[in-house]
Design a protein around this motif. Structure first.
Motif, mmCIF file in Angstrom:
data_model
loop_
_atom_site.group_PDB
_atom_site.id
_atom_site.type_symbol
_atom_site.label_atom_id
_atom_site.label_comp_id
_atom_site.label_asym_id
_atom_site.label_seq_id
_atom_site.Cartn_x
_atom_site.Cartn_y
_atom_site.Cartn_z
ATOM 1 N N LEU A 430 0.916 -1.140 -0.254
ATOM 2 C CA LEU A 430 0.011 -0.053 -0.054
ATOM 3 C C LEU A 430 0.854 1.207 0.192
ATOM 4 O O LEU A 430 0.377 2.431 -0.486
ATOM 5 C CB LEU A 430 -0.950 -0.014 1.198
ATOM 6 N N ALA A 431 2.141 1.121 0.703
ATOM 7 C CA ALA A 431 3.081 2.287 0.696
ATOM 8 C C ALA A 431 3.381 3.009 -0.565
ATOM 9 O O ALA A 431 3.922 3.728 -0.846
ATOM 10 C CB ALA A 431 4.042 1.920 1.730
ATOM 11 N N PHE A 447 4.577 1.496 16.220
ATOM 12 C CA PHE A 447 3.299 1.595 15.830
ATOM 13 C C PHE A 447 2.566 2.626 16.076
ATOM 14 O O PHE A 447 1.542 3.147 15.259
ATOM 15 C CB PHE A 447 2.523 0.244 16.389
ATOM 16 N N ALA A 448 2.926 3.362 17.118
ATOM 17 C CA ALA A 448 1.888 4.390 17.459
ATOM 18 C C ALA A 448 2.354 5.774 16.455
ATOM 19 O O ALA A 448 1.308 6.507 16.620
ATOM 20 C CB ALA A 448 2.415 4.969 18.995
ATOM 21 N N ALA A 449 3.204 5.716 15.678
ATOM 22 C CA ALA A 449 3.378 6.825 14.867
ATOM 23 C C ALA A 449 2.875 6.568 13.508
ATOM 24 O O ALA A 449 2.574 7.551 12.694
ATOM 25 C CB ALA A 449 4.950 7.011 14.611
ATOM 26 N N ILE A 450 2.490 5.260 13.139
ATOM 27 C CA ILE A 450 1.731 4.889 11.995
ATOM 28 C C ILE A 450 0.257 5.575 11.922
ATOM 29 O O ILE A 450 -0.787 5.457 12.694
ATOM 30 C CB ILE A 450 1.745 3.536 11.646
ATOM 31 N N ARG A 451 0.068 6.163 10.633
ATOM 32 C CA ARG A 451 -1.390 6.865 10.393
ATOM 33 C C ARG A 451 -2.224 5.831 10.418
ATOM 34 O O ARG A 451 -2.267 4.532 10.352
ATOM 35 C CB ARG A 451 -1.307 7.815 9.281
ATOM 36 N N ALA A 452 -3.615 6.167 10.841
ATOM 37 C CA ALA A 452 -4.892 5.246 10.843
ATOM 38 C C ALA A 452 -5.083 4.886 9.614
ATOM 39 O O ALA A 452 -5.795 3.492 9.435
ATOM 40 C CB ALA A 452 -5.948 6.125 11.686
ATOM 41 N N ILE A 453 -4.997 5.605 8.565
ATOM 42 C CA ILE A 453 -5.611 5.017 7.243
ATOM 43 C C ILE A 453 -4.823 4.040 6.766
ATOM 44 O O ILE A 453 -5.489 2.933 6.335
ATOM 45 C CB ILE A 453 -5.124 6.509 6.176
ATOM 46 N N PRO A 454 -3.502 3.645 6.678
ATOM 47 C CA PRO A 454 -2.966 2.270 6.468
ATOM 48 C C PRO A 454 -3.285 1.407 7.178
ATOM 49 O O PRO A 454 -3.312 0.234 6.983
ATOM 50 C CB PRO A 454 -1.398 2.715 6.391
#
Length: 623
Positions: A430-431, A447-454
């Protein structure tokens, strides 16, 4: 990363051109039709005075032609200037017997300009509160104000910001020479000021600090706005996103309201405060049930805090397109809010894919807008004291906390879960998609830094759709285990409480759309057999218990028994989407063993992304 200050200015130019093209066409038509002779019908002195060398006796037509010429030359700075000329024509017609001419196409054009101005629609500018803090820390260190602003206790940060708000010294140098990140932030705020100077303050009406946590985050926005001289023209908007931040939001806003510089800002804005609440990151933080309840409670407490402080609250709902990010029917979501949270003012994000579904067809668009306006009117008119009972809130408190613990136990505390997620979904692939409006991460980190969309997008592709329901069954089960009469109470809540009914219906929809058999195929992509088995069996078990409890609460044998149209839609769609999932799994398996220099790699990647698009279209959501 691609939304630079120049891109924003180019967008304003494009929107302005689009609006002007509509107005030019309609004004030109009016110039051809408003041919009343002023020898027979009167004309106001103000309209005559506005003409540049009036000739002949068709002065209404001449005025409309002048408006067309000014629009073509882009001579109006703002929509208000254009409205001034249009009102001259309409007022003169109304004063001299031309009611029909005044209230036809001319009035409709005035309505459009009133709504859309020359800017078509306002833009908002967002930045992460931590990025703003880092930029200010660098600037303060350069000026010798403090060497470690970001590390200061919260009260000291506020003191520094208050001193800067009172200072007459410029904060930004004429030629910024800080780090690239700080220079970029300065350029953004300077761009907003430039846009306001060019086209008027309506073009960018909000500045948002995402991931706001403290009063200093709100004061920092005010300082930046004041530095470029736009504090009276833009809304300062904190965005509270995680569950803990939502809980603290009323306390943060009370503190902000107590500060004299911020009160002065509020006075410039009619004592109205816009506050944004985030559905996406609260869901990623604690799961769907805890997120929904945390958002509901935050709306209540924020409304109470603003009312006590004499501030009019305008809630901005940062909803995504998928249920895992707060999606679902908008009218139902409005009616499910606390009674005090909607007082005639509401703002809601619409994700790009949702815009296409809801507004591409004019008939569907009108129906949707009618439903939203109707819901807002009903929500505003209902009394603040609703039938919501204390025992209902107690039940939600218990269920939400148990659901949050179950969700976080899997996602945050299970060793190897991130490896499972990355292998059992097309996350890495997806990236590679050409979607550049936002980075996959807010900042460096785990993980906490990953955006909710992906996060949501990847689970939707694998048909597990985990973010929208995981933890729900465990939360309900934990609550009912302590009370044999709990099911009766939950059924009463479903029947009588719009919030609870909307939440259950949304969870039910994604449970029905999820397919554990297909999700198991994706799990087969996980290399570690023990990890694969351990995590997937937990996902399957939680799905089963969640399905069971949703059906018990609603009182039905199977999911969607009471929503036959939606059930039939899913049943008819799946035979077309399922083969795409089978193909995607096989393509992912081949791609992941393909050497970086293999000539087949590019073709396989393209095929995977084509499957991603197909599955997203079939599921009607990306994330």
């Amino acid at each position: 990363p691609f939304v630079t200050p120049q891109v924003t200015l180019d967008t304003l130019v494009a929107q302005r051109a689009e609006a002007r093209s509509v107005y030019i066409a309609e004004a030109a038509m009016l110039a051809e039709h408003l041919t009343q002779s002023t020898a027979l019908f009167g004309v106001s002195e103000a309209l005559v005075a506005s003409l540049e060398g009036p000739t002949g006796d068709e002065l209404y037509s001449q005025k409309m032609a002048q408006i067309v010429a000014r629009l073509a030359d882009d001579a109006y700075q703002t929509g208000e200037e254009l409205l001034g000329d249009l009102h001259l024509v309409r007022d003169s017609l109304l004063a001299h017997g031309g009611t029909a001419a005044a209230n036809g196409a001319l009035r409709r054009l005035i309505d459009k300009v009133t709504l859309f101005g020359l800017h078509l629609l306002p833009l908002e500018v967002r930045a992460d509160a931590r990025q703003i803090e880092a930029a200010l820390a660098e600037i303060f260190a350069r000026y010798g104000i403090t060497d470690a602003y970001a590390a200061l206790p919260e009260d000291e940060k506020q003191s520094v910001l208050l001193a800067e708000l009172a200072s007459q010294r410029p904060l930004f140098p004429a030629q910024p020479d800080f780090s690239d990140e700080t220079n970029a932030l300065i350029a953004i705020w300077q761009m907003i000021a430039e846009a306001h100077a060019r086209y008027g303050p309506a073009v960018i009406d909000s500045t948002i600090a995402s991931m706001s946590q403290h009063a200093s985050d709100v004061l920092a926005l005010l300082l930046l706005a004041q530095e470029v001289g736009i504090e009276s023209h833009v809304d300062i908007v904190p965005l509270f996103e995680t569950i803990d931040d939502l809980r603290r939001a009323p306390e943060v806003m009370r503190r902000v309201f107590s500060l004299a510089p911020y009160r002065a800002y509020l006075d410039l804005h009619g004592s109205c405060q816009q506050i944004m609440i985030g559905y996406s990151d609260s869901g990623k933080d604690g799961g769907s049930l805890a997120s929904r309840w945390g958002l509901y409670a935050a709306q209540q407490t924020l409304a109470e805090a603003c009312a006590e402080e004499g501030v009019l609250l305008e809630l901005f709902h940062g909803r995504g397109g998928s249920i895992g990010r707060g999606g679902g029917p908008t009218n139902r979501a409005i009616l499910a809010q606390p009674a005090a949270a909607v007082r005639g003012r509401i703002r809601i994000t619409e994700q790009g894919e949702v815009i296409a579904y809801r507004y591409a067809n004019p008939h569907i668009a009108r129906r949707h807008l009618n439903q939203v306006i109707h819901a807002a009117m009903l929500a505003t008119a209902r009394p603040a004291d609703t039938t919501e009972r204390p025992e209902w809130r107690s039940a939600l408190d218990q269920m939400a906390e148990a659901a949050r613990l179950a969700y976080r136990d899997l996602v945050y505390e299970t060793e190897g879960f991130i490896d499972y997620w990355m292998q059992a979904t097309p996350l890495d692939e997806l990236a590679r998609m050409p979607i550049g409006s936002r980075p996959a991460k807010r900042r460096a980190g785990g993980f906490a830094a990953i955006r909710a969309i992906p996060w949501v997008f990847s689970w939707t592709q694998s048909r597990a759709i985990l973010p929208s329901w995981y933890g729900f069954g465990s939360g309900v089960a934990a609550y009912t285990d302590h009370d044999p009469d709990a099911l009766v109470l939950l059924r009463t809540m479903y029947a009588q409480w719009p919030f609870f009914r909307a939440m259950i219906d949304d969870v039910q929809l994604d449970l029905a759309k999820a397919d554990m058999a297909i999700a198991a195929m994706y799990a087969g992509l996980v290399g570690d057999a023990a990890l694969r088995s351990a995590i997937f069996e937990r996902i399957r078990a939680e799905h089963a218990i969640s399905v069971a409890w949703v059906s018990r609460i609603i009182g039905q044998a199977e999911l969607l028994d009471r929503s036959p149209v939606i059930k039939r839609s899913i049943e008819r769609r799946n035979p077309y989407v399922d083969p795409l999932n089978y193909v995607q799994v096989e393509l992912l398996r081949r791609l992941r063993v393909c050497a970086p220099d293999d000539p087949q790699r590019e073709a396989l990647t393209g095929a995977v992304l084509a499957a991603v698009n197909g599955i997203a279209a079939g599921m009607k959501t990306t994330g």
